[in-house]
Design a protein around this motif. Sequence first.
Motif, PDB file in Angstrom:
ATOM      1  N   MET A   1       0.835  -1.180   0.000  1.00 39.76           N
ATOM      2  CA  MET A   1       0.000   0.000   0.000  1.00 39.76           C
ATOM      3  C   MET A   1       0.882   1.246   0.000  1.00 39.76           C
ATOM      4  SD  MET A   1      -2.926   1.134   2.696  1.00 39.76           S
ATOM      5  CE  MET A   1      -1.963   2.016   3.890  1.00 39.76           C
ATOM      6  N   ILE A   2       0.544   2.177  -0.850  1.00 41.19           N
ATOM      7  CA  ILE A   2       1.267   3.442  -0.937  1.00 41.19           C
ATOM      8  C   ILE A   2       0.573   4.458  -0.037  1.00 41.19           C
ATOM      9  CG2 ILE A   2       1.978   5.322  -2.469  1.00 41.19           C
ATOM     10  CD1 ILE A   2       3.308   2.585  -3.120  1.00 41.19           C
ATOM     11  N   GLU A   3       1.370   5.185   0.754  1.00 41.28           N
ATOM     12  CA  GLU A   3       0.848   6.279   1.568  1.00 41.28           C
ATOM     13  C   GLU A   3       1.673   7.522   1.261  1.00 41.28           C
ATOM     14  OE1 GLU A   3      -0.516   6.273   5.936  1.00 41.28           O
ATOM     15  OE2 GLU A   3       1.547   7.049   5.965  1.00 41.28           O
ATOM     16  N   VAL A   4       0.984   8.623   1.057  1.00 37.99           N
ATOM     17  CA  VAL A   4       1.632   9.897   0.746  1.00 37.99           C
ATOM     18  C   VAL A   4       1.250  10.885   1.832  1.00 37.99           C
ATOM     19  CG1 VAL A   4       1.903  11.711  -0.982  1.00 37.99           C
ATOM     20  CG2 VAL A   4       1.384   9.369  -1.715  1.00 37.99           C
ATOM     21  N   ARG A   5       2.268  11.422   2.516  1.00 34.24           N
ATOM     22  CA  ARG A   5       2.048  12.442   3.554  1.00 34.24           C
ATOM     23  C   ARG A   5       2.576  13.767   3.026  1.00 34.24           C
ATOM     24  NH1 ARG A   5       0.664  10.962   8.590  1.00 34.24           N
ATOM     25  NH2 ARG A   5       0.516   8.726   8.964  1.00 34.24           N
ATOM     26  N   ILE A   6       1.739  14.787   3.153  1.00 31.15           N
ATOM     27  CA  ILE A   6       2.066  16.105   2.619  1.00 31.15           C
ATOM     28  C   ILE A   6       1.897  17.122   3.741  1.00 31.15           C
ATOM     29  CG2 ILE A   6       1.433  17.833   0.877  1.00 31.15           C
ATOM     30  CD1 ILE A   6       0.020  15.236  -0.487  1.00 31.15           C
ATOM     31  N   SER A   7       2.866  18.022   3.865  1.00 30.33           N
ATOM     32  CA  SER A   7       2.735  19.091   4.855  1.00 30.33           C
ATOM     33  C   SER A   7       3.431  20.356   4.358  1.00 30.33           C
ATOM     34  CB  SER A   7       3.305  18.672   6.213  1.00 30.33           C
ATOM     35  OG  SER A   7       4.705  18.547   6.139  1.00 30.33           O
ATOM     36  N   ALA A   8       2.883  21.475   4.775  1.00 27.90           N
ATOM     37  CA  ALA A   8       3.478  22.769   4.431  1.00 27.90           C
ATOM     38  C   ALA A   8       3.234  23.730   5.591  1.00 27.90           C
ATOM     39  CB  ALA A   8       2.867  23.322   3.150  1.00 27.90           C
ATOM     40  N   ARG A   9       4.269  24.434   5.956  1.00 26.60           N
ATOM     41  CA  ARG A   9       4.186  25.408   7.047  1.00 26.60           C
ATOM     42  C   ARG A   9       3.386  26.630   6.597  1.00 26.60           C
ATOM     43  NH1 ARG A   9       9.751  26.761   8.230  1.00 26.60           N
ATOM     44  NH2 ARG A   9       9.534  28.646   7.013  1.00 26.60           N
ATOM     45  N   VAL A  10       2.575  27.162   7.508  1.00 22.56           N
ATOM     46  CA  VAL A  10       1.860  28.422   7.284  1.00 22.56           C
ATOM     47  C   VAL A  10       2.499  29.453   8.203  1.00 22.56           C
ATOM     48  CG1 VAL A  10      -0.348  29.626   7.378  1.00 22.56           C
ATOM     49  CG2 VAL A  10      -0.283  27.194   6.735  1.00 22.56           C
ATOM     50  N   ASN A  11       3.068  30.479   7.612  1.00 26.89           N
ATOM     51  CA  ASN A  11       3.755  31.535   8.351  1.00 26.89           C
ATOM     52  C   ASN A  11       2.813  32.709   8.616  1.00 26.89           C
ATOM     53  OD1 ASN A  11       6.569  30.449   8.282  1.00 26.89           O
ATOM     54  ND2 ASN A  11       6.142  30.509   6.091  1.00 26.89           N
ATOM     55  N   PRO A  12       3.160  33.584   9.557  1.00 30.40           N
ATOM     56  CA  PRO A  12       2.306  34.747   9.848  1.00 30.40           C
ATOM     57  C   PRO A  12       2.103  35.659   8.627  1.00 30.40           C
ATOM     58  CG  PRO A  12       3.921  34.468  11.582  1.00 30.40           C
ATOM     59  CD  PRO A  12       4.277  33.504  10.492  1.00 30.40           C
ATOM     60  N   THR A  13       3.033  35.624   7.677  1.00 31.69           N
ATOM     61  CA  THR A  13       2.921  36.478   6.487  1.00 31.69           C
ATOM     62  C   THR A  13       2.087  35.819   5.389  1.00 31.69           C
ATOM     63  OG1 THR A  13       4.990  35.539   5.651  1.00 31.69           O
ATOM     64  CG2 THR A  13       5.137  37.606   6.911  1.00 31.69           C
ATOM     65  N   GLU A  14       1.566  34.622   5.643  1.00 33.15           N
ATOM     66  CA  GLU A  14       0.779  33.893   4.651  1.00 33.15           C
ATOM     67  C   GLU A  14      -0.613  33.627   5.212  1.00 33.15           C
ATOM     68  OE1 GLU A  14       4.016  30.932   2.702  1.00 33.15           O
ATOM     69  OE2 GLU A  14       3.488  30.525   4.788  1.00 33.15           O
ATOM     70  N   THR A  15      -1.509  33.285   4.330  1.00 32.55           N
ATOM     71  CA  THR A  15      -2.822  32.843   4.790  1.00 32.55           C
ATOM     72  C   THR A  15      -2.898  31.331   4.636  1.00 32.55           C
ATOM     73  OG1 THR A  15      -3.915  33.030   2.639  1.00 32.55           O
ATOM     74  CG2 THR A  15      -3.907  35.006   4.051  1.00 32.55           C
ATOM     75  N   GLU A  16      -3.680  30.729   5.478  1.00 29.61           N
ATOM     76  CA  GLU A  16      -3.889  29.285   5.383  1.00 29.61           C
ATOM     77  C   GLU A  16      -4.430  28.931   3.998  1.00 29.61           C
ATOM     78  OE1 GLU A  16      -7.058  26.015   7.034  1.00 29.61           O
ATOM     79  OE2 GLU A  16      -6.703  27.792   8.268  1.00 29.61           O
ATOM     80  N   GLU A  17      -5.321  29.760   3.479  1.00 27.26           N
ATOM     81  CA  GLU A  17      -5.953  29.484   2.190  1.00 27.26           C
ATOM     82  C   GLU A  17      -4.929  29.483   1.052  1.00 27.26           C
ATOM     83  OE1 GLU A  17      -8.753  27.810   0.358  1.00 27.26           O
ATOM     84  OE2 GLU A  17      -9.013  28.388   2.437  1.00 27.26           O
ATOM     85  N   LYS A  18      -3.966  30.394   1.075  1.00 32.69           N
ATOM     86  CA  LYS A  18      -2.950  30.429   0.018  1.00 32.69           C
ATOM     87  C   LYS A  18      -2.041  29.203   0.084  1.00 32.69           C
ATOM     88  CE  LYS A  18      -2.923  35.256  -1.126  1.00 32.69           C
ATOM     89  NZ  LYS A  18      -2.163  36.474  -1.339  1.00 32.69           N
ATOM     90  N   VAL A  19      -1.714  28.768   1.272  1.00 35.71           N
ATOM     91  CA  VAL A  19      -0.886  27.568   1.405  1.00 35.71           C
ATOM     92  C   VAL A  19      -1.677  26.345   0.939  1.00 35.71           C
ATOM     93  CG1 VAL A  19       0.391  26.099   3.008  1.00 35.71           C
ATOM     94  CG2 VAL A  19       0.540  28.588   3.221  1.00 35.71           C
ATOM     95  N   ARG A  20      -2.955  26.288   1.287  1.00 29.65           N
ATOM     96  CA  ARG A  20      -3.820  25.202   0.791  1.00 29.65           C
ATOM     97  C   ARG A  20      -3.854  25.190  -0.739  1.00 29.65           C
ATOM     98  NH1 ARG A  20      -7.686  22.599   3.821  1.00 29.65           N
ATOM     99  NH2 ARG A  20      -7.758  23.223   6.003  1.00 29.65           N
TER     100      ARG A  20
END
Length: 152
Positions: free
Chosen positions: A1-20
């Motif tokens: 089984m293949i599992e893919v984990r993805i993560s990205a930091r959200v900084n104070p100068t960014e919005t959660e929506e833009k990182v999404r």
Amino acid sequence: MIEVRISARVNPTETEEKVRTAVQSIFPTVDLIYNATDDTGLYGNVEGISDLGGLLHLHHLLREEEIIDTARTQFEVGMSRDAPFTSFRISKFVAFVGRLNFPAGEEPLGSIHITMSANSSFELQRLIEWLAPPTEKGKILFETDIEDVEIT
């Protein structure tokens, strides 16, 4: 089984929506959650877990942008010696516009981190061959079918 984990930091100068947006431009089918990493809520991570199907758009982009050799190198460099997984980074800034770039190191505002794991080293190798097959003089030598990646 293949599992893919993805993560990205959200900084104070960014919005959660833009990182999404950046993450989902490369992995459009991945369900993402936001985890605050401090009490202020200014710092956090956008994270998601997917399966083989979550890599279909990445598979397409590698061919469209003709960066299969670069991707293959990144996948091989990030391989663990102890377990069947590989880790690599994609530029969050470039992903925001739907393109791919594998930065040489962690970017100042953070990169998108991906870990692909498999049940065995053989299955991981099949995954890498499917995403980024061997090439010669820029031409793909063979294509692995997605149905041949996971070993059941």
